[in-house]
Design an enzyme around this catalytic site. Structure first.
Site, PDB file in Angstrom:
ATOM      1  N   ASP A 193       0.814  -1.211   0.000  1.00 53.06           N
ATOM      2  CA  ASP A 193       0.000   0.000   0.000  1.00 53.06           C
ATOM      3  C   ASP A 193       0.850   1.265   0.000  1.00 53.06           C
ATOM      4  OD1 ASP A 193      -2.637   1.214   0.121  1.00 53.06           O
ATOM      5  OD2 ASP A 193      -2.113   1.824   2.157  1.00 53.06           O
ATOM      6  N   ARG A 194       2.137   1.146   0.388  1.00 56.47           N
ATOM      7  CA  ARG A 194       3.007   2.321   0.445  1.00 56.47           C
ATOM      8  C   ARG A 194       3.447   2.771  -0.950  1.00 56.47           C
ATOM      9  NH1 ARG A 194       2.397   5.230   4.934  1.00 56.47           N
ATOM     10  NH2 ARG A 194       2.384   3.880   6.768  1.00 56.47           N
ATOM     11  N   MET A 274      -7.960   5.495   2.902  1.00 49.87           N
ATOM     12  CA  MET A 274      -8.108   6.684   2.068  1.00 49.87           C
ATOM     13  C   MET A 274      -6.865   6.984   1.233  1.00 49.87           C
ATOM     14  SD  MET A 274     -11.147   7.821   2.537  1.00 49.87           S
ATOM     15  CE  MET A 274     -10.955   9.403   1.744  1.00 49.87           C
ATOM     16  N   ARG A 275      -5.808   6.166   1.392  1.00 51.77           N
ATOM     17  CA  ARG A 275      -4.584   6.463   0.655  1.00 51.77           C
ATOM     18  C   ARG A 275      -4.813   6.389  -0.851  1.00 51.77           C
ATOM     19  NH1 ARG A 275      -1.167   3.671   3.367  1.00 51.77           N
ATOM     20  NH2 ARG A 275      -0.183   5.388   4.480  1.00 51.77           N
ATOM     21  N   ALA A 276      -5.655   5.468  -1.303  1.00 52.54           N
ATOM     22  CA  ALA A 276      -5.911   5.334  -2.732  1.00 52.54           C
ATOM     23  C   ALA A 276      -6.523   6.606  -3.308  1.00 52.54           C
ATOM     24  CB  ALA A 276      -6.827   4.141  -2.995  1.00 52.54           C
TER      25      ALA A 276
END
Length: 678
Positions: A193-194, A274-276
Site C-alpha cells: 500500500d506504500r 483513504m490512501r488510494a
C-alpha cells in the site's frame, strides 16, 4: 562512473515509463512498484530515470542533503545557516536485499558513545536517499525488519536510530521504487500500500519489437558512451519537459466533479483506507501537468485508477492484481461532469496519454517499434500478471477425475518446528534472530550489530583502574563489547505432500482437502515461509512446485490438480526425502516442516503399506518435523493416518482440528509428545 542505459531508448513498456515520469513530476505520488517476469528490463528503466531528475540544492557539507531554503532544524550536522547552497544531481540509492539494519538507517560509534558521550553517527542509505530515489530490486525478498524500517521512514518522512539511550533523527523523504518477480513471492499488504502506483510488465510477443530490443541492447553493450550520446537530444528534451511539468503542477486545478469521480471509483472498487483516493488525486494532477494542461479530466482520472488501484484490490496473495475496466468506465460515466471535455495535450488526445516521445536512433531511421499506441506495452491496464493458474488438465487415464475447485480457505492453527533454530527471519518457529526479546549476550562474531549494554559495562568495569580512567566516561575497548543474543521467530520450509489418489476423490473429499491446503498456504504466506508441493497418485509422485517463496504459484498448481488412480504413499514420502536433502544443502539454516495430507491408505505394488512405513522412518531418523492431516471421513475409520504419523515421529490432526476456531485442543509443536490417531 558507468554510463546508464538512456531512458528514452527503452523499447515499449509505456505504462512503466509513464508511472516513473509521473513520480518525477510529482514525488508526492508515492513511488512505483514494478511487477513482472524476469528479463523484462525493469531495473534498466528504473536506473535510467535518475539521469532525468532535475538537480537539487543542498547545504554544503551536509551529509543529510538538507534543503538550504528550509534546512532541517534537527539535522545531526546542523544547525545550518541560511544560504544559497550548492547544486548536485539527484541520487538514486539502491538497497540490497541482504543489507543490514545499520546499513539502512546508519550506525553509531558505540565506543565513542560509551566512552565520550559523543553522538558519532555514520549515515545510512535512508540519509543518502533523502530528496532522491530509493530503489529496491527484488523488494519482495527484503527481510521483514528492513520492511518495517522502510514503512516507518516512508510514513513519517524521517528516520530514527536508537541505540541504548542514544538517539539520532534525520529527515528521510524519498521516492520509493521497487521491482519484483511475482513468481518469487508477494509483498506484505502494508508495504504494498506504500507504493503509490503499480505496473505490470511483460516481454513483448511481437518479433519486430523484440528485434529492436536486442539491437539497441547490443549497440549499448558495444559502446555505452556512444550509444548514450546518440540519445542525448531525446534525453535533454524529456528532462526539460519534466521541469516544465513541475513548474505547471501548482497551477493544475482539481475540481469538485473530478474529486467526486475519484472518490466514487475508490468506493466502487472497495479499496481499504483513504490512501488510494489521495494517490489518485495526485496522479491525475501530475498527468494533467505532464500533458501541459491546467485542468484534470476524466481521462486523467481513468489513467490514474489503472495505475493506483490494481495492487490495492488484493484481499489475499492468491488474488491476481487487476481492475475491471468496464466497471471503471461505468463509474466514471455515472459521475462525469457534463462540462468535462478532454483537451488534447501536446501529445495527442486524452490527458492521460503523456507517454514520452521515442525518437529513433540516428542509425535506425525505420519506424519506431515502441510507439505509444503499441498494444503490447499496456500490461497494467489489462490487469494481467504472470501467475495465471494453468488450465486444468483433462483426465489422462481410466479412473482419473478432473480437477475440482477448492473449498473456501479458513484460518488454521499454529504448526511449528520444535527447538530453537537460526534460520531466516519469519513468524513461525522459535529461533535466534537479530530482532526479538533479549535472552543473553556473547562476544561479537564479526561486526557488532546489537549491543548488550549491561554485559559490556560488566566486562569493562574490572579494568578501569588499570586503564587509567580519570573522567566520567567509561574506558571501553573492543574486547569489552558484547553482542546481545535475541530470540524471535523464523520462517521455515513447509513441504506439502498431497495424496491425489482415487481414495481421496471419493465422496467429493478432494474439495475439502484442497481448501485445507490452501488455508495452510495462506498461513505460510503470512508467516514468511518457503513452500513446496509434492503430489502422488497412480504409480508415482511428482514435484509439482519446487521450494519457493511464491505461495500463489503453489495455489495455482493445487487448483489444477486432478485425482484418481492408486495410492503410491511410499513414492510421495521418498520424493519428499530427496527434495529436503537437496534443500538442506542449499539452505542449511532453514528448518523444514513436512505436511502430509492423506487418508493414510497405500496401494499398488508389493507390500505398499510396509514400504510407506519404511519411507516414513527415513524422515523420522533425520529428525524432520512432520504433521499428518488426516483426511479420512465417514462412519468407519481405519486410523491409518495416525499410524503414519507415529512412523514419521510427528502428530496427526483431522481437517476439523486444523481449524483455528475448532473446539479441539491447540496443535502444539509438530513433534510434540501428544500424538493423536484419527
Amino acid at each position: 562512473m558507468s554510463t546508464r542505459y538512456p531512458f528514452t531508448a527503452v523499447v515499449g513498456m509505456d505504462d512503466l515509463r509513464l508511472a516513473l515520469l509521473l513520480n518525477a513530476v510529482s514525488p508526492a505520488v508515492g513511488g512505483v512498484l514494478v511487477r513482472g517476469e524476469k528479463g523484462t528490463a525493469k531495473s534498466t528503466a528504473v536506473r535510467a530515470l535518475a539521469d532525468l531528475l532535475p538537480e537539487v540544492a543542498v547545504v554544503a557539507g551536509c551529509r543529510f542533503s538538507c534543503d538550504p531554503a528550509a534546512p532541517d532544524p534537527e539535522c545531526p550536522d546542523g544547525p545550518h545557516e541560511s544560504g544559497p547552497g550548492t547544486a548536485r544531481a539527484a541520487r538514486m540509492v539502491e538497497l540490497p536485499v541482504g543489507a543490514s539494519e545499520d546499513r539502512l538507517v546508519g550506525a553509531l560509534d558505540i565506543e565513542r558513545a560509551l566512552g565520550e558521550g559523543v553522538k558519532s553517527f555514520e549515515p545510512g542509505l535512508l540519509a543518502d536517499a533523502h530528496r532522491g530515489i530509493l530503489y529496491v530490486d527484488e523488494v519482495n525478498l527484503l527481510h521483514d525488519h528492513l520492511i518495517d524500517l522502510l514503512l516507518d521512514a516512508a510514513a513519517m518522512g524521517s528516520s530514527y536510530v536508537e541505540r541504548e539511550g542514544v538517539s539520532v533523527r534525520h529527515a528521510a523523504r524519498f521516492l520509493l521504487v521497487g521491482t519484483m518477480n511475482p513468481e518469487e513471492g508477494e509483498l506484505r499488504p502494508q508495504l504494498l500500500d506504500r507504493f503509490g502506483l503499480t505496473v505490470e510488465v511483460a516481454a513483448s510477443r511481437e518479433p519486430e519489437q523484440r528485434v529492436e530490443v536486442v539491437r539497441r541492447r547490443l549497440a549499448y553493450d558495444d559502446d555505452p558512451a556512444g550509444f548514450a550520446a546518440r540519445w542525448a537530444d531525446d534525453e535533454g528534451a524529456l528532462r526539460q519537459r519534466i521541469v516544465a511539468a513541475r513548474e505547471l503542477l501548482p497551477s493544475v486545478g482539481l475540481g469538485d466533479a473530478v474529486l467526486l469521480q475519484i472518490a466514487a471509483t475508490c468506493a466502487a472498487f472497495e479499496v481499504d483506507g483513504m490512501r488510494a483516493d489521495i494517490v489518485m488525486a495526485r496522479t491525475a494532477t501530475a498527468l494533467a501537468a505532464w500533458a501541459g494542461r491546467t485542468e484534470v479530466t476524466s481521462e486523467d482520472v481513468r489513467q490514474a485508477a489503472l495505475l493506483a488501484l490494481p495492487h490495492r484490490r488484493r484481499r489475499n496473495p492468491f488474488d491476481a492484481p487487476g481492475l475491471d475496466q468496464d466497471k471503471l468506465d461505468e463509474t466514471l460515466e455515472q459521475f462525469k461532469d457534463e462540462d468535462d471535455d478532454p483537451d488534447p495535450g501536446p501529445e495527442g488526445p486524452g490527458g492521460g496519454g503523456g507517454v514520452p516521445p521515442q525518437g529513433d536512433s540516428p542509425e535506425d531511421p525505420a519506424e519506431s517499434p515502441d510507439a505509444p499506441d503499441a498494444p503490447e506495452s499496456s500490461d497494467a491496464s489489462e490487469g494481467s500478471g504472470s501467475m495465471e493458474p494453468p488450465a486444468s488438465p483433462a483426465p489422462s487415464g481410466p479412473g482419473e477425475r478432473a480437477a475440482v475447485k477448492a473449498a473456501e480457505p479458513f484460518r488454521t492453527k499454529m504448526l511449528s518446528v520444535p527447538g530453537l533454530g537460526e534460520g531466516a527471519a519469519g513468524r513461525r518457529s522459535r529461533a535466534r534472530t537479530d530482532h526479538g526479546r533479549t535472552t543473553g549476550s556473547r562476544r561479537p562474531q564479526g561486526a557488532l550489530t546489537k549491543l548488550h549494554l549491561a554485559a559490556t559495562v560488566q566486562a569493562a568495569a574490572p579494568h578501569q583502574r588499570a586503564r587509567g580512567r580519570s573522567g566520567r566516561g567509561l574506558v571501553v575497548r573492543r574486547d569489552d563489547l558484547r553482542q546481545a543474543t535475541r530470540e524471535g521467530r523464523e520462517g521455515n520450509l513447509v513441504l506439502f505432500v498431497v495424496d491425489a489418489s482415487g481414495s481421496m476423490a471419493a465422496r467429493q473429499r478432494m474439495s475439502a482437502v484442497k481448501g485445507a491446503v490452501l488455508s495452510l498456504l495462506l498461513d505460510a504466506y503470512q508467516r514468511r515461509d518457503k513452500v513446496g508441493l509434492i503430489t502422488f497418485r497412480c504409480k508415482d509422485a511428482e514435484l509439482a512446485l519446487p521450494p519457493t517463496s511464491s505461495v500463489d504459484a503453489a495455489a495455482a498448481r493445487l487448483e489444477s490438480l486432478p485425482t484418481g488412480g492408486r495410492t503410491p504413499l511410499a513414492a510421495g514420502l521418498l520424493k519428499a526425502h530427496d527434495v529436503l536433502r537437496v534443500e538442506r544443502l542449499r539452505d542449511p539454516s532453514r528448518r523444514p516442516l513436512l505436511v502430509v495430507v492423506t487418508d493414510g491408505r497405500a496401494t499398488g505394488g508389493p507390500e505398499p503399506v510396509a514400504l510407506g512405513a519404511r519411507a516414513a522412518r527415513l524422515h523420522a531418523g533425520e529428525g524432520t518435523a512432520s504433521v499428518v492431516v488426516d483426511c479420512e471421513s465417514g462412519m468407519v475409520r481405519l486410523g491409518l493416518a495416525g499410524e503414519l504419523a507415529r512412523e514419521l515421529g510427528g502428530t496427526a490432526v483431522t481437517l476439523d482440528e486444523l481449524r483455528a476456531d475448532s473446539i479441539a485442543g491447540l496443535v502444539k509443536d509438530a513433534t510434540g509428545t501428544s500424538r493423536r490417531a484419527a
